[in-house]
Structure formats: C-alpha cells, structure tokens
Scaffold this active site. Structure first.
Site, mmCIF file in Angstrom:
data_model
loop_
_atom_site.group_PDB
_atom_site.id
_atom_site.type_symbol
_atom_site.label_atom_id
_atom_site.label_comp_id
_atom_site.label_asym_id
_atom_site.label_seq_id
_atom_site.Cartn_x
_atom_site.Cartn_y
_atom_site.Cartn_z
ATOM 1 N N LYS A 62 -7.159 0.968 6.785
ATOM 2 C CA LYS A 62 -8.146 2.096 6.746
ATOM 3 C C LYS A 62 -8.718 1.796 8.123
ATOM 4 C CE LYS A 62 -9.144 2.052 1.506
ATOM 5 N NZ LYS A 62 -8.251 0.842 1.236
ATOM 6 N N LYS A 91 0.767 -1.176 -0.003
ATOM 7 C CA LYS A 91 0.079 -0.101 0.039
ATOM 8 C C LYS A 91 0.769 1.206 -0.071
ATOM 9 C CE LYS A 91 -3.716 -2.314 2.271
ATOM 10 N NZ LYS A 91 -4.869 -2.297 3.512
ATOM 11 N N ARG A 129 -13.271 4.049 -5.853
ATOM 12 C CA ARG A 129 -11.957 3.123 -6.265
ATOM 13 C C ARG A 129 -11.851 3.005 -7.886
ATOM 14 N NH1 ARG A 129 -10.848 -2.680 -3.478
ATOM 15 N NH2 ARG A 129 -9.601 -1.100 -2.103
#
Length: 784
Positions: A453, A195, A355
């Site tokens: 997240k 990430k 997204r």
C-alpha cells in the site's frame, strides 16, 4: 460488451422490475435529440425520470435490507432459545437455522450485486447524457446520489451479524475457546502472506465465501458492531529522499517500513507504532513485523524525542507489565526511535481502508483480511503546502469519512479494487486449507505478489522523485475481471435455490462426510500404518501398508478411496472383481495364507500371517457405515456385511434384517445362486422388467449371507436423485412451450395473412410439429 447487454445478463429475475430502466433512459436521450435539439424542457423531464428511477431502486434496496435485518433478528432470537432451552438444542434444529442463515447470506450477496449494477447504471447513463448533450449533469446529480446511496457499505454490518450467528450454529451454541483479542498486543508476527486484488463486483461474494469457513473476527464482543469499527488508518513515515521507499522496493537487507496505525474513529486512544523489517539481522535473516502501543497523547512526544524508549520502558515497569513484554517493547521502541532520528523521517502518506478480518478466535494459524475503500491521502509538506503543523504527526483535517469528498483530487487517490491478504503461520507447519486454495485460484481474485500500500500511494503522489516504480502499475490498466471458468462461488439454480460451488450446500457437506467416513474406515482397516516385520533375511523392515489419504494436502493428485458401485465393477479374468482405486497389491487373502505386501516401488518386502489377530479382518465390524465397501473375490467367503449381532450375541430377526436392507437401498429381485457366489443374467432368461431395472448391460450380483445360512445378500442398485427426472421433465416442457409459441404464430399467419403469409404459416406449423416430436423422443430416451 455494452452495459445494456451486461445488465440484462446479470439481472436477478425475481427482482427484474426493480432495476434501473437503462434502455428506456437511453432511448429517451436518443429520440429527443433526433426529434429536435436538446432544450431545458428535455433536461427537466430527463432529470425527473432519473430521480424516479433512483428513488425506485433506493426504496427497493432499503426494503430488502430491512427484510434481511428482520430475518437476522429472528434467527438470533431463535438461536438464543436453543441455547437457553436444551430440549430445543438438537442437531436438526441447528441445521435448519444454519440453512436459514445461508439463505439470508445469499440474499445479501444478491442485494449487493443489485446495488452495484444499478450504481454503475446511473453512472453510465449520466456519462452518456453529458457526452451527447454537452451539459454537466453528472456533477450536479452527485447530491441526489449522496442522499440515496447505493454503495455496498450498508451490507457490511449484516454480513458481520450473519457471520457471528453462522459460527454459533457451527459450534452448536458452545462458547469458542480462545480470545478474539489475543493477538491485539502481540509484538512480533511471523507469517507467510499473499495479496490479491478483488474487483468491486466480487467483493461481497468473496466475503460470503470466506465467511462460510471462517468467522468474522470481532475484537470487542461486548460492544455492538458499528461500521466505524472496521476502519483502519495508517500514517507512513519516510524522508525527502524516500530511502525507506527505495529500500522496500528493492528489498534491501534490513529495509524498514515504519507506520503509526490506529483502529476505528479518530477518537481512538491507542496508537500502534509498527515496524516491518526485511531480513532482520536479529532474527537470523527472517522478515518480521513488530509493534508497540502508545497512548494517543504520547505519540507527539515520542516523535519529537521527549518520550524516549527508556522512559517508555520505565512506564511499563511502573504499570506492572510482564518483564518479557517490557523487554520486547523497549527493543522495538529503541529501533524506531533511532530510525526517526538518524534517517530524519516525517509523515508522508496516510492509507485508510475498512477491514474485514476472518479468523478463529485465539487461533492465528490462518487469517484472511479483506480491505475495501482503500484511499491514499498526502501527509507531507514537501511541495511547500502546509498540511500539518511541525509537531503534528497526522493531518487534523482528515477523519475516516470515506470517500473524503472535501479533499482536492490532487490530495487523494481512491484505489479501484479491494485487497485480499492471506496470512499463514508457516513456521508452525500450517498449510493453506483446500477452500482457500480454491478461492485464490478462482476467477474472483487477481494475484499481485509483493503488493504494498505504501509503495503504491507514494509513487502516485511523488512519481517525479522516484527512481524506481513498482511492477504492478502496469496491471492497473487491465480489467482484472475473469470469466467464470468453473462452478466455484455462490450461484443459484434455475429454481433460485442457493448453490455453493455449483452444489446444494447439504450435498457438499454429505460428500465431505462420506469422504471422511471412508478415510476413517480405511484407517481402521490399515492400522497401524507402519508395522515392523521380519524380512526373509531375518532383518526387521518397515512396511508402508496404506498411505493415509488425508495426511498430505500438498499431494493434489492423490486419489481418495470411494465406495464401490455396481457399475464400477468389471470382471477382469473371471476371478477378481475390480472396483476400487486400490490396486491388487492391497488385496488381502482371507483363507489363512500369509499376506503379501508391496512397497511403493513394487517388490514384496514382507509377509504377515492372517492368523495374527491384528490383521484378521473378519473380526472387524465392516458395517460401521453404509458408505464403506468391500472387495469381493470369487470363490472366497465374503466379509460380514453388517447384519450385526445384538447385545446378546444373537442374530437379528429376519424382519429387522429386511428393514435394514430397505434402509440401504432397494434390493434387486432375488435370483439363483451359483457356486462362485455371483448371479449374472447372461442368457437373458430373467424377466424383462428385472433386466431393465439393472440396465440392458447390467449384471446383477448376489453373495451368500454369512449370518443367515442359505440366504443371499443382493448388491443394491444405485439410487438416482429425483431431481434428475424432474430436470428431464422441465427440459421437455420448455421445448413444448417453444412449440406452442411457434404454433401460435403459425395459426395467426394461416388465419389472417395473405398467400405468402399462409405459406410461411404452414412451414412454421411443420417446424413446430417436428420440434415437438423430437422433444418427445429426447424425453423418452433420457427417461430410460
């Protein structure tokens, strides 16, 4: 750096007049305050200026976006014509349309930068206004900014359409094999993920770079894409002790994360119940994400226990679902059901984002997703405030209407960056492609290992309850933007032509084709790569003749073979010309004596006779393409350079030979042939123009033509791109323009100034003359 300077550096010159006049607005604030105290009249005038600038910028963005949409529509109609009429479906036509789409993509990227810079400009000038005047215009001006938005969401739809058309050009109109939605119902995922954070300034560029290699994944191609299709909402579950949070943060064995996710608008009928497990015991310690699907009306029943895993499995059986799918779904539902009941889990946090997923349809080996507009919203009732009912599994007052301005600041956290996630199926041996490695190593991304997240949102709203905090919170205080350290990314040349990684796109593709051709040529000459031979002791041994340069992507230091250029050849002992990355151990004796091969450690391990037809290189056509090269050894017969015989086995006519020679390059003026088959002008007796063509230190070389008795083949000189000469000329003209400006100043001082001014004018006149002479000297030197 001050924003005014930053704005001047980032301005796209063709659009210069359409940017916000930041310096003008700033000077207006200063001059009015220095002249007198700020009053209502000044405020009205300043607001009018702001509104004019906003309208100018917004109209420009709208017009450009309309132009982009028209060009996309034209490209789409043209590609449909190619697909319906095969006479138009040529390689050249597909290439032309691919280039046109690349131009459109660059315009979208420039437009996104333009919009982002102007948005920041308005925010900066409003903040400066409130600081200097003590008023609250920044809050009052929000309505105008909402009516004329300058966010980058408007470009997402254009990027999706460009991606679809670009992929159509990539496959030349042929349908993709594979279903885009094949992974939608997959129960278990086993991937290696990484990430990264992306600064808002770089989001569109990162999207464009990925799009050039992977298409945007669209699950439902029968439906026209809408911005709401990119929305993803997830409700995370935990208890008041935050046991799931602590377990995930500490990476405990078997730690879980449970979320309820739906795609698109709130009216979506499908909800996925997902569970992430760290080192799952039923998979021998492998981490896994599994999920099953429920109808939106069944979610509440599942949470309250009315819909059990057994009932759900029976429903699937009644629908005729595959038994394996029923078994997997029952196992997952039973595990989630047990966790909800035993750990007393309830909704805690909602994460929303848009997204953009990039993946080849039906191929999940490489998947890249980019989440923008990431927002965290409270779902819990821990503080006594009722946000949802006791049986509700999500808040009914929150939709997908980012930026959720109707929520109080204590209820929401808008994450400042986008999140890039790469997913590779490492259990299939998938290695990251080279373009992806370049992207994650570039200035455009900031790596954040183990970013979560849920952990980030939960620790923000409930920090006082958390014994541990994620490590990346300190990174939030940093500016993750990095200076451009290489040519990687999307840029433009001085003539505003699109550049990818500092190169024209066709030049990049030509280089990639050339490298692949060289690799194929070597693989032909070296097949098989491992051959069984007999050692002097009579034992069979395996000989590694030549490693495949494309077989190990992980070996970054491996040197790929390249064509031999004339300036690369250096005579070492007078017998061998060296010009290839391959060392002497790879040279092949074509005189009929045995070949000697060397292992990677050096010593010879076997011998093979050149009479073996497999290793008789003279039987191969060495002219499969002009990029392949041959090592010349003085005193030996040269290889067949490729004046190939025609179908009848006869040699081509001299006229055809000359035509082929001209296609490969301009031949050097013929010279005499010496016994070693190499002509070198060592004594300087050749014509001066001939020597200049090859360079003062050049050594023109010729070899015998094996297909034309008595003929010779000149080694071609390397062609120089015309843009090299044009660049030299542009530099010279730029210097002369500066001289002309300096000369104008000098003449003005000489004609209209006083005595001191005339002296200064004379000095400027001399400086202008010296610069002009120096520019001419540099131009002539570079030209030769």
């Amino acid at each position: 750096m001050k924003f005014g300077d930053h704005l001047q550096q980032e301005i796209f010159p063709p659009w210069r007049l359409s940017y916000i006049q930041y310096d003008v607005l700033k000077n207006e604030l200063k001059t009015r305050q220095l002249d007198h105290g700020w009053n209502d009249h000044d405020e009205r005038e300043f607001v009018r200026l702001l509104e004019n600038e906003l309208e100018k910028v917004y109209d420009f963005v709208t017009a450009k976006l309309g132009e982009v949409e028209a060009r996309i529509s034209y490209c789409e109609r043209t590609l449909q014509t190619f697909m319906n009429n095969q006479t138009w479906s040529s390689e050249q036509n597909w290439t032309v349309m691919d280039d046109a789409l690349t131009e459109v993509l660059f315009d979208v990227n420039d437009l996104a930068r333009f919009s982002r810079l102007n948005y920041i400009g308005f925010q900066k000038i409003l903040k400066k206004h409130d600081k200097w005047t003590g008023l609250q215009l920044q809050q009052d001006f929000v309505e105008q900014l909402r009516e004329k938005p300058l966010d980058n969401q408007r470009f997402d739809v254009a990027i999706v359409f460009i991606s679809a058309l670009h992929d159509l050009c990539r496959v030349k109109g042929k349908p993709r094999t594979g279903n885009a939605a094949s992974g939608g119902d997959q129960n278990a995922f086993e991937r290696a993920t990484a990430k990264y954070w992306i600064h808002p300034d770089n989001i569109t560029e990162v999207k464009s770079i990925i799009m050039l290699h992977l298409p945007v994944l669209i699950f439902n191609k029968d439906k026209k894409f809408e911005p709401s299709d990119a929305a993803i909402s997830s409700v995370y579950y935990d208890n008041e002790e935050f046991d799931l949070y602590t377990g995930r943060l500490q990476r405990d064995e078997g730690a879980e994360a449970i979320r309820f996710r739906w795609y698109g608008p709130m009216s979506s009928s499908s909800v996925f119940i997902e569970r992430k497990t760290h080192h799952a015991a039923w998979l021998n310690g492998a981490s896994v994400k599994d999920r099953f699907r429920l109808h939106v009306n069944e979610v509440e029943q599942f949470v309250t226990g009315e819909l059990t895993a057994d009932i759900y499995a029976n429903q699937l059986v009644a629908k005729g679902t595959d038994p394996k799918m029923v078994e997997d779904s029952h196992f997952i539902a039973k595990g989630v059901e047990t966790s909800l009941r035993e750990k007393r889990l309830q909704p805690v946090l909602r994460a929303f984002y848009n997204r953009t997923a990039f993946q080849l349809p039906g191929d999940q080996r490489v998947r890249v997703s980019l989440d923008t507009d990431l927002t965290f919203i409270r779902e819990d009732n821990f503080d006594g405030q009722k946000r949802r009912g006791p049986r509700q599994w999500r808040r009914p007052d929150v939709g997908i209407d980012y930026p959720f301005n109707y929520l109080d600041d204590s209820e929401i956290l808008r994450f400042p960056y986008a999140v890039l996630e790469t997913k590779l199926q490492t259990h299939l041996g998938q290695e990251p492609p080279q373009w992806l490695t370049k992207l994650v190593d570039s200035h455009l991304v900031h790596e954040v290992p183990r970013f979560s997240k849920y952990l980030h949102g939960a620790c923000y709203f409930h920090r006082q309850r958390m014994p541990l905090l994620p490590w990346w919170l300190s990174e939030m205080q940093l500016d993750i933007r990095k200076p451009r350290s290489s040519n990687f990314g999307l840029t433009r040349s001085k003539s505003f032509k699109p550049l990818i990684d500092g190169k024209y796109r066709r030049a990049m593709e030509t280089e990639e084709r050339r490298m692949s051709i060289v690799a194929r040529s070597l693989s032909k000459k070296s097949r098989p790569s491992v051959r069984r031979n007999v050692s002097p002791a009579g034992q069979p041994v395996e000989v590694n003749l030549l490693d495949d340069p494309l077989s190990a992507q992980g070996n970054r230091n491996q040197t790929l073979p390249r064509p031999i250029q004339l300036h690369d050849r250096q005579s070492t002992t007078g017998d061998t010309l060296v010009g290839s990355p391959l060392s002497d151990k790879h040279l092949v004796d074509r005189s009929g004596t045995p070949y000697t091969f060397y292992s990677q450690d050096g010593p010879a391990v076997s011998s093979v006779s050149s009479q073996d037809p497999l290793w008789n290189f003279s039987n191969h056509n060495n002219h499969d393409d002009p990029n392949s090269s041959t090592l010349l050894i003085a005193g030996e017969q040269p290889l067949d350079y490729g004046l190939p015989a025609n179908k009848g086995g006869k040699k081509k006519k001299k006229k055809d030979q000359d035509l082929e020679m001209r296609e490969l390059g301009e031949p050097v003026v013929p010279g005499t042939l010496v016994e070693d088959q190499v002509v070198v002008d060592m004594d300087g007796t050749k014509p001066k123009a001939w020597r200049r063509a090859m360079g003062d230190n050049g050594k023109p070389m010729y070899v015998k033509d094996p297909n034309n008795k008595g003929g010779v083949i000149p080694i071609k000189k390397l062609k120089v791109e015309p843009k090299v000469f044009f660049a030299n000329e542009r530099t010279f003209i730029s210097w002369l323009q500066f001289c002309a400006l300096l000369l104008t100043v000098a003449l003005s001082l000489l004609n209209f100034g006083d005595e001191v001014s005339r002296i200064a004018g004379g000095i400027f006149l001399g400086i202008a003359a010296l610069i002009a002479i120096y520019a001419l000297y540099r131009f002539e030197k570079r030209a030769w």
